[in-house]
Design an enzyme around this catalytic site. Structure first.
Site, PDB file in Angstrom:
ATOM      1  N   ARG A 100       0.825  -1.210   0.000  1.00  0.00           N
ATOM      2  CA  ARG A 100       0.000   0.000   0.000  1.00  0.00           C
ATOM      3  C   ARG A 100       0.861   1.262   0.000  1.00  0.00           C
ATOM      4  O   ARG A 100       1.995   1.228   0.493  1.00  0.00           O
ATOM      5  CB  ARG A 100      -0.950   0.028   1.200  1.00  0.00           C
ATOM      6  CG  ARG A 100      -0.280  -0.163   2.553  1.00  0.00           C
ATOM      7  CD  ARG A 100      -1.288  -0.769   3.522  1.00  0.00           C
ATOM      8  NE  ARG A 100      -0.784  -0.917   4.879  1.00  0.00           N
ATOM      9  CZ  ARG A 100      -0.128  -1.989   5.324  1.00  0.00           C
ATOM     10  NH1 ARG A 100       0.147  -2.992   4.507  1.00  0.00           N
ATOM     11  NH2 ARG A 100       0.263  -2.063   6.578  1.00  0.00           N
ATOM     12  N   CYS A 109      -6.548  21.499   4.601  1.00  0.00           N
ATOM     13  CA  CYS A 109      -7.598  20.794   5.351  1.00  0.00           C
ATOM     14  C   CYS A 109      -8.723  21.779   5.636  1.00  0.00           C
ATOM     15  O   CYS A 109      -8.526  23.001   5.583  1.00  0.00           O
ATOM     16  CB  CYS A 109      -7.049  20.293   6.685  1.00  0.00           C
ATOM     17  SG  CYS A 109      -5.620  19.214   6.522  1.00  0.00           S
ATOM     18  N   CYS A 113      -5.825  20.712  13.033  1.00  0.00           N
ATOM     19  CA  CYS A 113      -5.822  20.129  14.371  1.00  0.00           C
ATOM     20  C   CYS A 113      -4.519  20.538  15.064  1.00  0.00           C
ATOM     21  O   CYS A 113      -3.445  20.477  14.451  1.00  0.00           O
ATOM     22  CB  CYS A 113      -5.911  18.612  14.257  1.00  0.00           C
ATOM     23  SG  CYS A 113      -7.197  18.093  13.102  1.00  0.00           S
ATOM     24  N   CYS A 116      -1.688  17.923  14.963  1.00  0.00           N
ATOM     25  CA  CYS A 116      -1.472  17.253  13.675  1.00  0.00           C
ATOM     26  C   CYS A 116      -0.038  16.750  13.530  1.00  0.00           C
ATOM     27  O   CYS A 116       0.914  17.496  13.734  1.00  0.00           O
ATOM     28  CB  CYS A 116      -1.796  18.214  12.539  1.00  0.00           C
ATOM     29  SG  CYS A 116      -1.450  17.497  10.916  1.00  0.00           S
ATOM     30  N   ARG A 118       1.296  16.033  10.755  1.00  0.00           N
ATOM     31  CA  ARG A 118       1.888  16.619   9.546  1.00  0.00           C
ATOM     32  C   ARG A 118       1.794  18.138   9.593  1.00  0.00           C
ATOM     33  O   ARG A 118       1.695  18.799   8.559  1.00  0.00           O
ATOM     34  CB  ARG A 118       1.197  16.071   8.296  1.00  0.00           C
ATOM     35  CG  ARG A 118       1.385  14.594   8.095  1.00  0.00           C
ATOM     36  CD  ARG A 118       1.202  14.156   6.639  1.00  0.00           C
ATOM     37  NE  ARG A 118       1.480  12.736   6.544  1.00  0.00           N
ATOM     38  CZ  ARG A 118       0.544  11.783   6.389  1.00  0.00           C
ATOM     39  NH1 ARG A 118      -0.730  12.129   6.281  1.00  0.00           N
ATOM     40  NH2 ARG A 118       0.876  10.510   6.327  1.00  0.00           N
ATOM     41  N   ASP A 283       1.445  11.528  18.163  1.00  0.00           N
ATOM     42  CA  ASP A 283       2.783  11.516  17.568  1.00  0.00           C
ATOM     43  C   ASP A 283       3.631  12.652  18.132  1.00  0.00           C
ATOM     44  O   ASP A 283       3.119  13.632  18.670  1.00  0.00           O
ATOM     45  CB  ASP A 283       2.664  11.647  16.042  1.00  0.00           C
ATOM     46  CG  ASP A 283       2.023  10.415  15.431  1.00  0.00           C
ATOM     47  OD1 ASP A 283       2.491   9.304  15.726  1.00  0.00           O
ATOM     48  OD2 ASP A 283       1.034  10.564  14.682  1.00  0.00           O
ATOM     49  N   ASP A 320       2.719   5.015  15.920  1.00  0.00           N
ATOM     50  CA  ASP A 320       3.600   5.125  14.761  1.00  0.00           C
ATOM     51  C   ASP A 320       5.014   5.301  15.298  1.00  0.00           C
ATOM     52  O   ASP A 320       5.315   6.311  15.951  1.00  0.00           O
ATOM     53  CB  ASP A 320       3.195   6.328  13.894  1.00  0.00           C
ATOM     54  CG  ASP A 320       2.348   5.905  12.716  1.00  0.00           C
ATOM     55  OD1 ASP A 320       2.880   5.218  11.830  1.00  0.00           O
ATOM     56  OD2 ASP A 320       1.152   6.242  12.708  1.00  0.00           O
ATOM     57  N   LYS A 327       3.534   1.359  11.936  1.00  0.00           N
ATOM     58  CA  LYS A 327       2.563   1.366  13.037  1.00  0.00           C
ATOM     59  C   LYS A 327       2.634   0.040  13.782  1.00  0.00           C
ATOM     60  O   LYS A 327       2.662  -1.003  13.148  1.00  0.00           O
ATOM     61  CB  LYS A 327       1.183   1.450  12.401  1.00  0.00           C
ATOM     62  CG  LYS A 327       0.301   2.534  12.869  1.00  0.00           C
ATOM     63  CD  LYS A 327      -0.991   2.500  12.072  1.00  0.00           C
ATOM     64  CE  LYS A 327      -1.275   3.861  11.478  1.00  0.00           C
ATOM     65  NZ  LYS A 327      -0.467   4.171  10.320  1.00  0.00           N
TER      66      LYS A 327
HETATM   67  S1  SF4 Z   1      -4.779  15.774  11.523  1.00  0.00           S
HETATM   68 FE1  SF4 Z   1      -3.584  17.170  10.192  1.00  0.00          FE
HETATM   69  S2  SF4 Z   1      -3.944  16.414   8.118  1.00  0.00           S
HETATM   70 FE2  SF4 Z   1      -5.565  15.536   9.410  1.00  0.00          FE
HETATM   71  S3  SF4 Z   1      -7.283  17.030   9.275  1.00  0.00           S
HETATM   72 FE3  SF4 Z   1      -6.092  17.554  11.098  1.00  0.00          FE
HETATM   73  S4  SF4 Z   1      -4.678  19.144  10.330  1.00  0.00           S
HETATM   74 FE4  SF4 Z   1      -5.427  18.054   8.515  1.00  0.00          FE
END
Ligand code: SF4
Length: 367
Positions: A100, A109, A113, A116, A118, A283, A320, A327
């Site tokens: 995968r 987005c 968040c 997040c 990322r 994370d 992770d 993971k």
């Molecule tokens: S966790 Fe990160 S990538 Fe996922 S919706 Fe929230 S801000 Fe966007």
């Protein structure tokens, strides 16, 4: 006590807007401007409507309203906590496991968040979408590798793309014979449920000649109150169209790190016909320590959850591994193996297994 709720018309993106709506104190504005210069901020009308501005412990505010804590990077925290870069052979693709790939189409987005993983890669101002050339190179990479069975569209949030563009992407992927599953990870049904229009649902369904793949959608939500009537209806539109859904959540301090809220969240998913899939340990993203719990707390909660709700409501608690090692499940173990050589009085290996109350029982040796 009655909670007051905000009604706003547009997405809030500036710290000054958060202050103006009572979502952050004026005294924090200078710090929040610094946070916003580094990490994107967006709070949709739907999400703002869930926040009680008078409650400093509001579980929705904790997820989306920035704080000065984000300016503190703790030892061990890193810009790429799960090692995406180490496994990115071409732009947009992360190929960590043989069968995968992640396909990162956009960097934006609906909401951002505060935890997040990322956060250094997403937000307006980053390259918002793959160029056409990069998109074609990513498709070529997938086409050339017959072992790729599943393509996971993530980002950013792939449902920020238009239905027209998503339909093209789904058709391109479904035309690759060895791609059998296309999974989209999204927060949109919760953050902006109106985007799950009939056109969007139609775009996500793979139909027609040569369509070899099925679509799955993974919903990211962390508190049961996110699953409003509108969010539930948006999910129902997807599921009724034949698109199965799973959940992913992050274990977050003050949001869902207690049994009552975690249980309510998992029950809410199942009531929406969404199978709880992953509960992620937070994370090591920079500036997120204030929202992380301990692994010991996560294990304790998972053990308690096992004693409270059916298997249908059980997610896998996963970590992770920093550095891109993938993971791993980190939930509590229920089985202890006693090897023969560890005991003097019996020759066979035998087992001790705990039940959902924590009581331990012997299980006979293998025959
Ligand atoms: S966790 Fe990160 S990538 Fe996922 S919706 Fe929230 S801000 Fe966007």
């Amino acid at each position: 006590m009655t909670k007051s709720r905000l009604t706003i018309a547009t997405t809030l993106r500036q710290p000054a807007e958060l202050v103006a709506h009572g979502l952050a104190p004026l005294s924090a504005l200078a710090d929040l401007e610094q946070v916003a210069a580094r990490y994107a901020v967006a709070v949709t009308a739907e999400i703002a409507g869930l926040i009680d501005p008078g409650d400093p412990t509001d579980p929705i505010a904790l997820q989306f309203i920035p704080t000065a804590d984000e300016l503190v990077t703790r030892p061990g925290e890193r810009a790429d906590p799960i090692g995406d870069h180490a496994h990115s052979p071409v732009a947009g693709i992360v190929h960590r496991y043989p069968d995968r790939v992640l396909f990162k189409l956009v960097h934006v987005c609906a909401v951002y968040c505060r935890f997040c993983f990322r956060r250094e890669m997403v937000g307006p101002g980053r390259d918002s979408a793959l160029s056409e050339a990069a998109y074609q190179s990513a498709l070529d990479y997938i086409r050339a590798r017959r072992e790729i069975w599943e393509v996971i569209l993530t980002g950013g949030d792939p449902l920020m793309l238009s239905p027209r563009r998503l339909a093209e992407i789904m058709a391109d992927l479904a035309a690759i014979a060895h791609v059998r599953v296309i999974r989209l990870h999204t927060r949109v049904p919760v953050a902006d449920p109106a985007r799950i229009s009939d056109q969007m649902v139609a775009a996500l369904k793979v139909t027609g000649a040569g369509a070899g793949a099925v679509t799955w959608v993974a919903l990211h939500a962390n508190h049961a109150s996110e699953l409003t009537g509108k969010a539930r209806a948006a999910c129902a539109r997807l599921i009724d169209a034949g698109i199965p859904m799973v959940s992913q959540s992050v274990l977050l301090r003050g949001v869902n790190d207690n049994l009552a809220d975690l249980e309510a969240l998992m029950r809410a998913f199942v009531e929406c016909r969404i199978k709880p899939y992953y509960l992620h340990h937070g994370d090591l993203a920079p500036g997120t320590a204030h929202l992380r719990t301990t692994l010991a707390r996560g294990q304790q909660l998972m053990r308690s959850l096992r004693g409270r709700v059916s298997g249908l409501c059980q997610p896998d608690y996963v970590l992770d591994i920093p550095g891109g090692h993938g993971k791993s499940p980190v939930g509590p173990g229920y089985l202890v193996v006693e090897h023969a050589q560890e005991r003097e009085y019996q020759a066979e290996t035998r087992y001790r297994v705990s039940d959902y109350c924590g009581d331990v029982h012997l299980y006979p040796p293998d025959q």
